[in-house]
Design a protein around this motif. Structure first.
Motif, PDB file in Angstrom:
ATOM      1  N   TYR A 121     -42.959  19.579   3.117  1.00 36.49           N
ATOM      2  CA  TYR A 121     -42.015  20.653   2.766  1.00 36.49           C
ATOM      3  C   TYR A 121     -42.776  21.920   2.368  1.00 36.49           C
ATOM      4  O   TYR A 121     -42.453  23.028   2.827  1.00 36.49           O
ATOM      5  CB  TYR A 121     -41.121  20.172   1.626  1.00 36.49           C
ATOM      6  N   PHE A 140     -44.531  23.602   5.410  1.00 32.70           N
ATOM      7  CA  PHE A 140     -43.567  24.318   6.253  1.00 32.70           C
ATOM      8  C   PHE A 140     -43.099  25.602   5.576  1.00 32.70           C
ATOM      9  O   PHE A 140     -42.940  26.641   6.225  1.00 32.70           O
ATOM     10  CB  PHE A 140     -42.363  23.431   6.560  1.00 32.70           C
ATOM     11  N   SER A 141     -42.868  25.540   4.278  1.00 36.09           N
ATOM     12  CA  SER A 141     -42.373  26.723   3.565  1.00 36.09           C
ATOM     13  C   SER A 141     -43.398  27.846   3.540  1.00 36.09           C
ATOM     14  O   SER A 141     -43.040  29.014   3.422  1.00 36.09           O
ATOM     15  CB  SER A 141     -41.973  26.352   2.132  1.00 36.09           C
ATOM     16  N   LYS A 201     -45.276  28.440   6.109  1.00 39.85           N
ATOM     17  CA  LYS A 201     -45.432  28.792   7.524  1.00 39.85           C
ATOM     18  C   LYS A 201     -46.794  28.398   8.078  1.00 39.85           C
ATOM     19  O   LYS A 201     -47.434  29.145   8.820  1.00 39.85           O
ATOM     20  CB  LYS A 201     -45.174  30.288   7.738  1.00 39.85           C
ATOM     21  N   ARG A 249     -35.286  22.114   9.272  1.00 37.06           N
ATOM     22  CA  ARG A 249     -34.905  22.845   8.059  1.00 37.06           C
ATOM     23  C   ARG A 249     -35.627  24.182   7.969  1.00 37.06           C
ATOM     24  O   ARG A 249     -35.092  25.157   7.447  1.00 37.06           O
ATOM     25  CB  ARG A 249     -35.226  21.988   6.832  1.00 37.06           C
ATOM     26  N   PHE A 250     -36.851  24.232   8.487  1.00 35.93           N
ATOM     27  CA  PHE A 250     -37.634  25.469   8.439  1.00 35.93           C
ATOM     28  C   PHE A 250     -37.759  26.129   9.808  1.00 35.93           C
ATOM     29  O   PHE A 250     -38.480  27.118   9.953  1.00 35.93           O
ATOM     30  CB  PHE A 250     -39.026  25.178   7.877  1.00 35.93           C
ATOM     31  N   GLU A 273     -35.694  25.910  15.714  1.00 29.23           N
ATOM     32  CA  GLU A 273     -35.062  27.056  15.046  1.00 29.23           C
ATOM     33  C   GLU A 273     -33.587  27.135  15.436  1.00 29.23           C
ATOM     34  O   GLU A 273     -33.234  27.053  16.606  1.00 29.23           O
ATOM     35  CB  GLU A 273     -35.788  28.341  15.426  1.00 29.23           C
ATOM     36  N   ARG A 313     -30.777  23.479  12.535  1.00 25.20           N
ATOM     37  CA  ARG A 313     -30.756  22.785  11.245  1.00 25.20           C
ATOM     38  C   ARG A 313     -29.495  21.949  11.078  1.00 25.20           C
ATOM     39  O   ARG A 313     -29.566  20.774  10.707  1.00 25.20           O
ATOM     40  CB  ARG A 313     -30.876  23.794  10.108  1.00 25.20           C
TER      41      ARG A 313
END
Length: 712
Positions: A522, A525-526, A528, A565-566, A648, A651
């Protein structure tokens, strides 16, 4: 409480600065009426250096304009989270480090202008902007007491730490136990203000003893100790015979003492060899060597003028006291400890002492530098920040967060990593292929997005042979650091004699690998990041005979919904070449038939964190063992990065387990296609064997790119 301070400039002009008193109440009137006088020699204020900010002091003293007294008034946030995210996704710029010549010049100034005491803290002006919530680092000096032992590392340390240095004036005679109390008071004061941040104690020689003694007195405070060649072994030192000799030494030979001591520390030879290794033109090398030698002899000559036999005897007495006190309290030290041991230490038996301390201290690791001398911090080839990050010792909270605490490697660190692994290109000669969005396969990495988040999903080869050439090639061709999601054993200390030593994985941690977990995925991914994941994990990396390039994935998706999610782009890929490099002789099944090897595997697995305990089947078999392999004549590695699968905008769609499972199966099938493509096409590669590649490079140049098969 705020006060005014007058800073006297060389020209006679004065300016007024604000002084922030520490958070604790002053204990007496002298603390309340603190006065500081700083002289600036050859420094133009405020144009050429940051304005000195006085933060803590307890006496009137004089200090070079390059330094500022330290303070408790540390900012909680220095850079924004946005800035930090940008830094994480690009290589950090390189800073100009100080040299040993700079150390000699600055330490000479402090030794020659001693005001008699007492000891005090200062913070170097070159330590500028820091990361969010930077921990405090207290530099504890060696026997010289100047506090400049980390000068060569100041700029880099200042980027990730709030750096304070302890200065003990030359003529000061503060007993060792009082120095311990001084450092302890400082730590308690800082801990009261920032209880959630660790405090680092970095010391060499007697400074390492000081760090251990302080840690023993305050075990409830979160400390991290970094100790270089601790003087806890002073009882076995070659300096011991000097004590009776010095007591009868005539004062007329005292100018020769610095020369003798410098030869024992190995500083002169290190200065010459480091200059010669820079690879500069011969004329420049000769000039630099001349300047270095002149600077060294100037330093030794000036120090000889102020050094007395009484002073040397006091220093030796201090070493004896530090050694005795710190050894008496080792059993109560519970702090996280990193010992840096020099293999060529002529003053102390540092290698043996490091092993002794490792067995005594419960949270201790060792890093050995075989060719280094006693003055490890003064060697220009040694980088303290790199060592701390690589050992996994950098953190900004009570517990290490490998995802959030990651500091992007500097360009110098990247260069060192690439240079040290250059043989990989020579041996593996990797063929990199990628797939464009229209499905066309092209040479190079054009099909891989440069902007994250990106998730690479593949099949592990034996022992992860394919990882290093892949990560290296991405750094060279796309300036991208791929952050691996790895087994926890790369981050935890196992019992003695089980699996490779943690130092084996220092480069892996330096490049941002994290223990496998949903929370770490998580966080990556957050931010990038470009993330590398192997769903088959240990079972694939430690596969059996005849299982090369076979996938052992869980039945249910583990990453698709997190990627969606990301909006991460998933890149399935296949890497082939393990079977051209090694022949598996004893696999897991073979070892289970040999009693002592079976017991070893059980012990190693029991010491480590076992993953996927709630699963069944082959993927749940996470037993750790070291397969026995025989090397082959090196073949070649082939990589194919499949068609990007974008999540993308999906989600909500991928919240549905069935739809997520379809994408998961699609990724798995694409990985198998990539593996089959590489296995098939390499049969048509005329340069698959290393001998044919060597012949090609002999005629076209060693740096030439060796061709491969034709693309369809």
């Amino acid at each position: 409480m705020e006060k005014k301070m007058q800073v006297q400039i060389k020209s006679g002009q004065s300016i007024t600065l604000q002084i922030n008193n520490p958070g604790r109440q002053a204990s007496d009137q002298s603390d309340k009426d603190t006065a500081v006088h700083m002289t600036t020699t050859g420094v133009s204020l405020p144009c050429t250096c940051p304005m000195p900010t006085v933060k803590r002091t307890t006496s009137l003293f004089t200090m070079s304009g390059r330094f500022k007294p330290s303070s408790s008034a540390r900012p909680s946030i220095v850079s924004t989270e946005t800035d930090l995210t940008v830094k994480r996704n690009h290589l950090a710029p390189e800073v100009n480090r100080f040299s040993l010549t700079d150390f000699l010049e600055q330490s000479k100034g402090l030794l020659m202008t001693s005001d008699g005491g007492p000891p005090r803290w200062f913070s170097p002006l070159e330590c500028g902007s820091r990361l969010d919530n930077s921990p405090l680092l207290l530099s504890l000096p060696g026997v010289d007491g100047t506090g400049l032992s980390l000068l060569l590392h100041h700029q880099r340390l200042g980027e990730i730490f709030d750096l304070w240095c302890l200065h003990i004036p030359t003529t000061d005679r503060t007993p060792f136990i009082d120095l311990v109390k001084l450092v302890e008071r400082t730590i308690r004061s800082e801990y009261d203000q920032f209880p959630d941040r660790p405090i680092y104690l970095v010391g060499e020689s007697v400074g390492a003893c000081l760090a251990l003694a302080v840690a023993a007195r305050i075990p409830h405070i979160d400390l991290v100790l970094v100790l270089a060649n601790p003087a806890t072994s002073f009882g076995k030192s070659q300096l011991q015979p000097l004590v009776p000799i010095l007591k009868i030494t005539p004062d007329v030979i005292r100018p020769g003492l610095p020369y003798i001591m410098s030869l024992m520390t190995g500083v002169p030879s290190r200065m010459l060899t480091s200059t010669a290794k820079k690879g500069l033109p011969s004329q420049q090398t000769i000039t630099d060597l001349s300047n270095a030698v002149a600077s060294l002899f100037s330093y030794l000559s000036d120090v000889g003028d102020v050094l007395t036999v009484e002073m040397v005897l006091w220093k030796l007495k201090m070493l004896e006291s530090a050694c005795t006190y710190s050894n008496s309290c080792l059993q109560t030290v519970s702090a996280q400890t990193l010992i840096l041991s020099s293999g060529n230490d002529q003053l102390l038996p540092s290698l043996q002492e490091a092993e002794r301390l490792r067995k005594t201290l419960p949270k201790c690791q060792i890093r050995t530098f075989s060719d280094s001398g006693h003055a490890l911090f003064l060697e220009e080839s040694f980088d303290l920040v790199t060592v701390i990050k690589g050992a996994g010792f950098y953190r900004r909270a009570k517990h290490t967060d490998y995802a959030s605490d990651f500091v992007v490697p500097s360009s110098h660190e990247i260069k060192e990593i690439l240079d040290s692994s250059r043989w990989l290109d020579f041996a593996a000669s990797p063929v990199m292929l990628s797939t464009l969005e229209n499905g066309k396969i092209v040479r190079g990495l054009a099909g891989v997005p440069s902007e994250g988040p990106v998730l690479f999903v593949g099949c592990h080869n034996m022992l992860g042979f394919e990882v290093a050439p892949m990560i290296r090639r991405f750094i060279i061709e796309k300036n991208i650091i791929i952050r691996g999601v790895a087994h926890p054993m790369l981050f935890m200390k196992l019992k003695e004699n089980t699996m490779p030593d943690l130092a084996t994985y220092d480069v892996t941690r330096l490049l941002g690998a994290v223990p496998v977990s949903p929370s770490n995925l998580y966080k990556l991914f957050s931010s990038k990041s470009h993330v590398l994941l192997y769903p088959g994990g240990v079972r694939e990396a430690l596969h059996r005979k005849g299982e090369e390039y076979k996938l052992f994935w869980p039945e249910q998706s583990e990453f698709v919904r997190m990627a969606a999610r990301f909006g991460a782009t998933v890149i399935p890929f296949g890497a082939v070449g393990e079977d051209d490099y090694a022949q598996l002789v004893l696999d897991y099944d073979d070892q289970m038939k040999i009693p002592f090897m079976k017991e070893y595997v059980k012990q190693t697995t029991g010491d480590s964190i076992k993953l996927r305990n709630d699963m069944k089947g082959e993927v749940a078999n996470q037993d750790l063992h070291m397969p026995v392999i025989l090397p082959k004549v090196p073949g070649r590695y082939y990589y194919l990065f499949g068609k990007p699968i974008k999540t993308e905008g999906m989600r909500e769609e991928l919240r549905n387990r069935e739809r997520a499972q379809q994408v998961y199966i699609e990724v798995k099938e694409e990985v198998e296609k990539c593996l089959n493509y590489c296995k098939t096409k390499r049969e048509n590669d005329p340069y698959r064997n290393i001998l044919s590649r060597l012949m090609y490079q002999a005629t076209h140049g060693l740096e030439s790119q060796v061709p491969t098969f034709d693309l369809d």
